[in-house]
Design an enzyme around this catalytic site. Structure first.
Site, PDB file in Angstrom:
ATOM      1  N   LEU A 404       0.812  -1.212   0.000  1.00 40.46           N
ATOM      2  CA  LEU A 404       0.000   0.000   0.000  1.00 40.46           C
ATOM      3  C   LEU A 404       0.844   1.259   0.000  1.00 40.46           C
ATOM      4  CD1 LEU A 404      -2.791  -1.006   2.553  1.00 40.46           C
ATOM      5  CD2 LEU A 404      -2.907  -1.045   0.064  1.00 40.46           C
ATOM      6  N   GLY A 405       1.937   1.245   0.715  1.00 41.21           N
ATOM      7  CA  GLY A 405       2.806   2.416   0.785  1.00 41.21           C
ATOM      8  C   GLY A 405       4.055   2.099   1.575  1.00 41.21           C
ATOM      9  N   SER A 410       9.369   1.689   7.356  1.00 38.42           N
ATOM     10  CA  SER A 410       8.264   0.738   7.436  1.00 38.42           C
ATOM     11  C   SER A 410       7.578   0.609   6.082  1.00 38.42           C
ATOM     12  CB  SER A 410       7.241   1.170   8.497  1.00 38.42           C
ATOM     13  OG  SER A 410       6.676   2.414   8.152  1.00 38.42           O
ATOM     14  N   VAL A 412       3.708  -0.761   4.499  1.00 34.03           N
ATOM     15  CA  VAL A 412       2.327  -1.125   4.820  1.00 34.03           C
ATOM     16  C   VAL A 412       1.790  -1.975   3.677  1.00 34.03           C
ATOM     17  CG1 VAL A 412       0.027  -0.294   5.383  1.00 34.03           C
ATOM     18  CG2 VAL A 412       2.025   1.003   6.125  1.00 34.03           C
ATOM     19  N   ASP A 528       0.261  14.182  16.875  1.00 30.41           N
ATOM     20  CA  ASP A 528       0.666  14.184  15.464  1.00 30.41           C
ATOM     21  C   ASP A 528      -0.565  14.162  14.556  1.00 30.41           C
ATOM     22  OD1 ASP A 528       2.445  14.265  13.362  1.00 30.41           O
ATOM     23  OD2 ASP A 528       2.751  12.099  13.303  1.00 30.41           O
TER      24      ASP A 528
END
Length: 721
Positions: A404-405, A410, A412, A528
């Site tokens: 996804l990204g 990291s 996803v 955030d």
């Protein structure tokens, strides 16, 4: 009982025959005659002695007596006719009948003795009177079932010396108990009962084992079927994912020529990838250039047309001396011709203006498509370079489908939970192998801290955290709720701004989630909050939203939080455009923060949704914001004239963007703001406030009471003070 020996031999034989009549009926329930044979000391059955003639005569009488008692204690297998059934001697009968019956009994002594061996052999050859001297066996109470035996009548039971409580207990009491204190014990009865009980228990155990084995086999079969279903489901998901990947890559290849692509170019000693627009942008640019050139031509023609405009009377008076003089190439137009040409040029100019506006809209649409195309190209590039691209199954449960990204440390992935049968988002944290142990420990500490905060949150406007597990020594995975849609930041980049109605809905849902975070114990500061961490569930601004990314969250527990707030230990972290001024104050002691940090972020997000830009430092980088102290100078917010926004929305934004944190409301106070309430509740609150501030008088009449308001009629939409 010892008096039986003194009786007449004939009476003794009759009594013995009558007493053993019910006992003989039990012999039909055993199929094997060896069940009643006594065992010797080696466990073998003893041979049945033939007995003396007197004993055979006694056995014959027993058989006869047994046949006589079948009138009341008959079995289902013994069917005797009335003519063949021997009659039991009775007081009502004459002595002649009794004598004749005894004679028949003596004559048929041998045959009856032989028949008695077949029906019920004696266990050990003892006489009947010897049983009266023995005690009843312990297993007697349980008894041996006499299948098909009828219950004797109470008179017969009393005649033979039995005590029968009720007809229902006749089967158990068919063997009888003497009226005296002495009891009868039959050898082998206790062992037979125990053997029967053990055999029944063994049969029950075998039946239970058989059922258990069958259930285990059925369970194994269900497990195999379930595993087959999971394998088929897994293969179908992988096939679907591969098909989607193929379709996506094919579409990207088509869009490369139309929208553009990255081209590797050499700059000095290195190679750099530069973006080159496709033919769609080239055509639009050419059309815009053509329109611009046509506009220039129209302007030139209008200037020439003005020179050919027919002169007025004043101009003719001034040029009267040169009335007959004409410059070469010039010709005056009539007034009709002039206005005709002028109108044509104006129409052409308006058409070009409209065409230019259409091209501008088309260009904006292409730019949005290009942004999606660039994002997809980067995603495909990162997916091809990922080590999880071949659909692995993590933790024997989560099947990874597509990327996804990708962030800094990291990735996803869209996954599928094979156990719960649902789509999930697997966020894989990968530590750099070159990091030092302290840096790795710090990263893991923050990740576990985020997990500990996020795992207990349960709200419809907050993304759920399902699981966390380790992949290897340098990577671990957190499993999150999957949301099918982009984030708010991507939507704003595509559409610039959002109408006030939809933007207000997003802010209401965001404040609802923040209210939940401040009502739990201990409360949580998100810290955030930004458009990139607000996910659009349906992909549009008119649907549900969910808040995610609690990596920088703060827990306001009793140890760290006081009335003044809690210390900001992570100063410098976060997204600067959405942080309040107190987060940038530098001093000997760290600044104090509270839930008012999230309130400032809500105001910035709402402003950006309405106007398409950030209120402070819109085109600046984070480094420039930090160097120029942009947020520290943000004492007042300015609102553009377009697009038009209601005064209530502007007032709400001003409340959120108060410079001093003491003047800024906290989350719980902000959640009760009138602007966030539904229209129905605002109308109800308004009517209650008006009725409370004005007087109301009641006039009592003969009929029902009437309430007359002293205030004039008004509509809730009207403004009044």
């Amino acid at each position: 009982m010892d008096n039986l020996q003194s009786l007449d031999p004939r009476k003794q034989e009759l009594l013995e025959a009558r007493f053993l009549g019910s006992r003989m009926a039990t012999s039909h329930c055993f199929k094997n005659r060896d069940e009643f044979q006594p065992l010797n000391q080696h466990g073998q059955s003893q041979p049945q002695p033939q007995g003396t003639p007197v004993q055979q005569h006694t056995q014959h009488n027993l058989q006869v007596s047994h046949s006589e008692n079948n009138s009341n204690l008959s079995t289902g297998s013994i069917e005797l006719k009335d003519d063949d059934m021997p009659q039991t001697p009775d007081k009502a009968k004459t002595p002649t009948d009794r004598k004749r019956k005894r004679k028949n009994t003596v004559d048929n002594n041998c045959e009856a003795g032989a028949a008695l061996k077949v029906v019920r052999p004696e266990a050990n050859g003892k006489k009947i009177n010897e049983y009266f001297k023995q005690s009843q066996s312990p297993g007697r109470s349980s008894g041996v079932s006499s299948t098909g035996a009828k219950s004797p009548s109470p008179q017969a039971m009393q005649y033979y010396g039995f005590a029968s409580a009720s007809p229902q207990s006749s089967q158990t009491q068919s063997h009888g108990s003497l009226t005296s204190s002495d009891s009868i014990t039959f050898p082998g009865r206790s062992a037979a009962t125990t053997t029967c009980t053990c055999s029944k228990s063994a049969q029950q155990n075998d039946e239970l084992r058989r059922q258990l084995t069958a259930q285990q086999k059925l369970l194994e079969k269900h497990k195999e079927n379930l595993q087959k279903c999971l394998d088929v489901n897994k293969s179908l998901l992988i096939e679907k994912s591969l098909l989607e990947k193929k379709t996506t890559r094919q579409k990207c290849m088509e869009n490369r020529l139309r929208l553009g692509q990255f081209v590797t170019q050499r700059q000095g000693a290195s190679f750099v990838e530069n973006w080159v627009d496709g033919w769609a942008f080239t055509d639009l640019i050419k059309q815009q250039e053509k329109i611009a050139s046509e506009r220039e031509d129209i302007e030139k023609q209008r200037k020439l047309l003005v020179k050919k405009k027919p002169p007025s009377s004043s101009m003719l008076a001034k040029n009267s001396k040169h009335e007959n003089f004409l410059k070469p190439g010039e010709k005056w137009l009539t007034l009709v011709e002039y206005y005709e040409q002028d109108e044509i040029l104006k129409l052409r100019q308006a058409a070009l203006k409209k065409e230019d506006a259409d091209l501008q809209l088309e260009l904006e649409k292409l730019e949005r498509e290009r942004n999606l195309h660039i994002r997809e190209l980067k995603r495909i590039h990162n997916e091809d370079n990922s080590r999880f691209k071949d659909h692995p199954t993590l933790n024997e449960r989560y099947l990874l489908l597509c990327l996804l990204g990708k962030g800094g440390f990291s990735e996803v992935h869209k996954g599928f939970d094979l156990k719960e049968q649902r789509y999930v988002a697997c966020k894989i944290h990968q530590l750099n192998k070159d990091w030092k142990d302290d840096k790795k420990a710090n990263y893991i500490k923050h990740a576990l801290r985020e997990y500990n905060i996020h795992k207990s949150l349960d709200h419809p406007r907050i993304v759920r955290l399902y699981d966390v597990f380790e992949i290897d020594t340098n990577s671990f995975c957190t499993v999150l709720e999957y949301c099918d849609g982009n984030d708010l930041d991507f939507y704003l980049k595509q559409n610039k701004c959002i109408p006030e109605k939809e933007a207000r809905s997003i802010i209401c849902q965001t404040v609802s989630a923040l209210k939940y975070l401040n009502e739990i114990k201990p409360p949580v500061i998100h810290y955030d909050l930004k458009p990139g961490n607000i996910l659009l569930g349906s992909g549009s601004v008119s649907g549900e939203i969910k808040i995610t990314d609690f990596g920088l969250s703060k827990i306001m527990d009793d140890e760290n939080y006081s009335d003044a707030g809690m210390d900001l230990t992570s100063q410098g972290a976060g997204t600067y455009w959405y942080l309040p001024p107190e987060c940038f104050v530098v001093g000997k002691t760290p600044p104090k923060i509270s839930s008012r940090v999230d309130v400032w972020s809500v105001g910035v997000i709402f402003y950006q949704c309405l106007y398409g830009k950030k209120p402070f430092g819109h085109n600046l980088s984070q480094a420039a914001i930090l160097e120029e102290n942009t947020i520290l100078k943000a004492t007042d917010v300015e609102f553009p004239s377009r697009p038009p926004v209601s005064s209530e929305a502007k007032s709400f934004i001003r409340k959120c963007l108060q410079y001093r944190k003491e003047d800024r409301p906290d989350v719980l106070t902000l959640s009760f703001d009138d602007y966030l309430k539904p229209a129905a509740l605002k109308s109800k609150h308004l009517s209650e406030s008006i009725s409370g501030s004005t007087g109301v008088s009641t006039v009592s009449l003969a009929g029902p009471s009437l309430t007359i308001s002293q205030t004039p009629n008004f509509t809730f939409g009207d403004k009044h003070s």
